[in-house]
Enzyme design. Structure first.
Site, PDB file in Angstrom:
ATOM      1  N   SER A 156      81.567 105.747  95.067  1.00 40.11           N
ATOM      2  CA  SER A 156      82.504 105.279  96.090  1.00 40.11           C
ATOM      3  C   SER A 156      82.198 103.856  96.516  1.00 40.11           C
ATOM      4  O   SER A 156      83.082 103.123  96.937  1.00 40.11           O
ATOM      5  CB  SER A 156      82.405 106.150  97.345  1.00 40.11           C
ATOM      6  OG  SER A 156      83.040 107.369  97.139  1.00 40.11           O
TER       7      SER A 156
ATOM      8  N   ASP B  46      91.858 106.201 101.112  1.00 34.27           N
ATOM      9  CA  ASP B  46      90.564 106.714 101.555  1.00 34.27           C
ATOM     10  C   ASP B  46      90.733 107.453 102.887  1.00 34.27           C
ATOM     11  O   ASP B  46      91.795 108.034 103.155  1.00 34.27           O
ATOM     12  CB  ASP B  46      89.582 105.527 101.687  1.00 34.27           C
ATOM     13  CG  ASP B  46      88.169 105.929 101.330  1.00 34.27           C
ATOM     14  OD1 ASP B  46      87.568 106.677 102.122  1.00 34.27           O
ATOM     15  OD2 ASP B  46      87.677 105.503 100.271  1.00 34.27           O
TER      16      ASP B  46
END
Ligand SMILES: [Ca+2]
Ligand SMILES: [Ca+2]
Length: 548
Positions: free
Chosen positions: A319, A125
């Site tokens: 997400s 990420d």
């Protein structure tokens, strides 16, 4: 609904505390609020020895004093109870779990002790703010040009990290797997952009670190071969890979989830609202595998423009849904340490709550991710403390049996003649590469061929004809007794009159011998049911009686 009732309870706590908290401080008993799934169960409360203080009928909850912590623990796993909260000013005013946390049943799993202990999770990420007081970061790497630190300049990775691993303390929120080890693999810049090269390098790093789970709350619309290859390599290495399905639903451009979620080696997670509706933004399609909470979720955050470390933010997106699934996988991995990534994948799909049209569908995949609701047995479809528990554990420990490819054991399923001989071969350490093939219906490539050849050579088994073994037929209880008698040299010391085992039958002697050697058992009605196929649980019991 759950969020509303949680807020209602908080309000009650605040207004009620002044009069009650001070009065009962140094008491071994536990003052708690119990919320029931349906109606308040007064019978259960009486059984627990609960002293009722307040009843909140509108939300099926009561405030009570329970005799001790053990009662609280046993109540927390009672199926009629939604949740139990400590009636303490600190907990109620401080750390709060999100609706998503409760929706995936992380509270239940946590009360059973499953918190992701020993599980390594790489979060690929924007980095993680390792200075956040509600997060612990075990390590990491940056695959961003000109940035060697794996801290987070965007907030995205820190939010994802909190959904999985926010610490169970007195502040902020709590993650689905607060005891998992989080690794920050930074591949997204402060603008939220990354390169294919960076993501591939990040996955490679995670493989090298031997992580157990990879979470990728990132998407691309292109089907990159390198990304496909590296995810497959990670999956083949035993890593569970969980990824966001994408937030491009409204564009109408895509008939499936985005990449890398779309790859077969990756578990695609879409987002649902608190009402379990597919989020307006969530991609879906044939590759959708699971859904998880992805709207209105509070989690840890970092704002690049301030120096504050303890930020929190409400966010939405696939997400956010993906780490709810990743954290849940960590709980299952802790509960079933011997299951492979593929077996765990099937297990979590089976445990999901079906949404939308019955069965798997393109919007919700296999349904809403759900964590464990009971203490894990050896395999997910087994129960604890029943007659087969010990025998199955014993022969599992001796490598005589393994689970099935979907992670189950299926205690009531039958076993084939080839499987029975394989278990015997493992128990007796027979030569599994014996190539003296005897039976024309046993393929030379069969997993059982060597054991069947060895067992035949030693006189433990016979064919059904001179050249046929019928390896795929279920084995009958009487025939299993024959094999055990021959393989373990069992002799008969006394005769037992099973009503359905006449002396004239070919298996009479074998059943008598196996029974008087305590290798096999009959049924309570004095039958042996020799013609019935033996179940996997029964066979485990027979084998466990014989192995040392
Ligand atoms: Ca916390
Ligand atoms: Ca469905």
């Amino acid at each position: 609904m759950k969020k509303l009732s949680f807020l209602a309870i908080s309000a009650v706590l605040f207004s009620g505390l002044a009069s009650t908290a001070a009065a009962e401080t140094d008491n071994a008993s536990e003052r708690v609020i119990i919320s029931f799934k349906e109606e308040i169960d007064y019978e259960l409360l009486e059984e627990m020895g609960a002293e009722i203080h307040e009843e909140f009928d509108a939300i099926s909850a009561v405030s009570v004093t329970l005799p001790d912590e053990a009662t609280v623990q046993s109540a927390s796993i009672d199926s009629s109870i939604e949740y139990i909260e400590e009636n303490s000013v600190v907990r109620a005013a401080a750390q709060a779990s999100t609706w998503g946390y409760r929706s995936v049943k992380a509270n239940t799993a946590s009360s059973l002790g499953y918190t992701g202990k020993g599980v390594k999770i790489a979060i690929i990420d924007s980095g993680i703010n390792s200075k956040h007081p509600d997060l612990k970061v075990a390590g990491g790497v940056s695959k961003i040009a000109n940035s060697s630190a794996y801290t987070d300049g965007l907030g995205h990775g820190t939010h994802v990290a909190g959904v999985i691993g926010a610490q169970n303390n007195s502040i902020g929120t709590v993650g689905v797997a607060p005891d998992a080890q989080l690794y920050s693999v930074k591949v997204l810049s402060t603008k939220g952009l990354g390169t294919l090269e960076g993501v591939v390098a990040g996955i490679q790093w995670a493989i090298d670190q031997k992580v157990d789970i990879i979470n990728m709350s990132l998407t691309t619309v292109t089907n990159d071969q390198t990304l496909r290859d590296i995810t497959k390599k990670a999956y083949d290495a035993g890593i569970l890979i969980v990824a966001a399905s994408g937030n491009e639903r409204e564009s109408g451009l895509y008939s499936d989830v985005l990449y890398p979620a779309r790859f077969p080696s990756v578990i695609a997670v879409g987002s649902v609202s608190q009402l379990n509706r597919l989020s307006y933004f969530s991609n879906y399609g044939p590759s959708q595998e699971l859904v998880a909470p992805g709207e209105n979720i509070l989690s840890s955050f970092v704002d690049g423009t301030t120096t504050s470390q303890n930020d929190y933010a409400i966010s939405e997106g696939t997400s956010v849904a993906s780490p709810f699934a990743a954290g849940t996988f960590a709980q299952y991995m802790e509960a079933y340490p011997h299951l492979s990534n593929k077996q765990l994948r099937e297990t979590v799909k089976r445990a999901a709550t079906d949404l939308g049209p019955k069965g798997r569908d393109n919007q919700f995949g296999n349904g809403l991710v759900q964590s464990l609701e009971t203490k894990a047995a050896l395999f997910p479809d087994l129960k604890n403390d029943v007659w087969y528990s010990e025998p199955i554990q014993k022969i599992f420990d001796r490598n005589i049996i393994t689970g099935l490819s979907d992670g189950t054991y299926r205690p009531n399923a039958t076993i084939t003649r080839a499987e029975a001989v394989t278990m015997l071969g493992r128990a007796l350490n027979l030569d599994k590469s014996n190539t003296k093939h005897r039976f024309s219906d046993v393929s030379k490539d069969s997993f059982a061929a060597g054991y069947i050849n060895s067992a035949f050579e030693l006189g433990y088994i016979k064919g059904v004809t001179a050249t046929k073994f019928r390896p795929n037929d279920p084995i009958k209880r009487g025939d299993m007794a024959m094999i055990l008698q021959a393989a373990y040299g069992l002799t008969s010391t006394q005769q037992t009159a099973f009503t359905d085992v006449p002396e004239s039958m070919y298996y009479y002697d074998a059943i008598q011998a196996a029974f008087s050697s305590n290798a096999v058992t009959g049924y309570k009605d004095n039958t042996f049911r020799p013609k019935n196929p033996i179940t996997r649980a029964e066979n485990a019991q027979f084998m466990s009686n014989l192995v040392k």
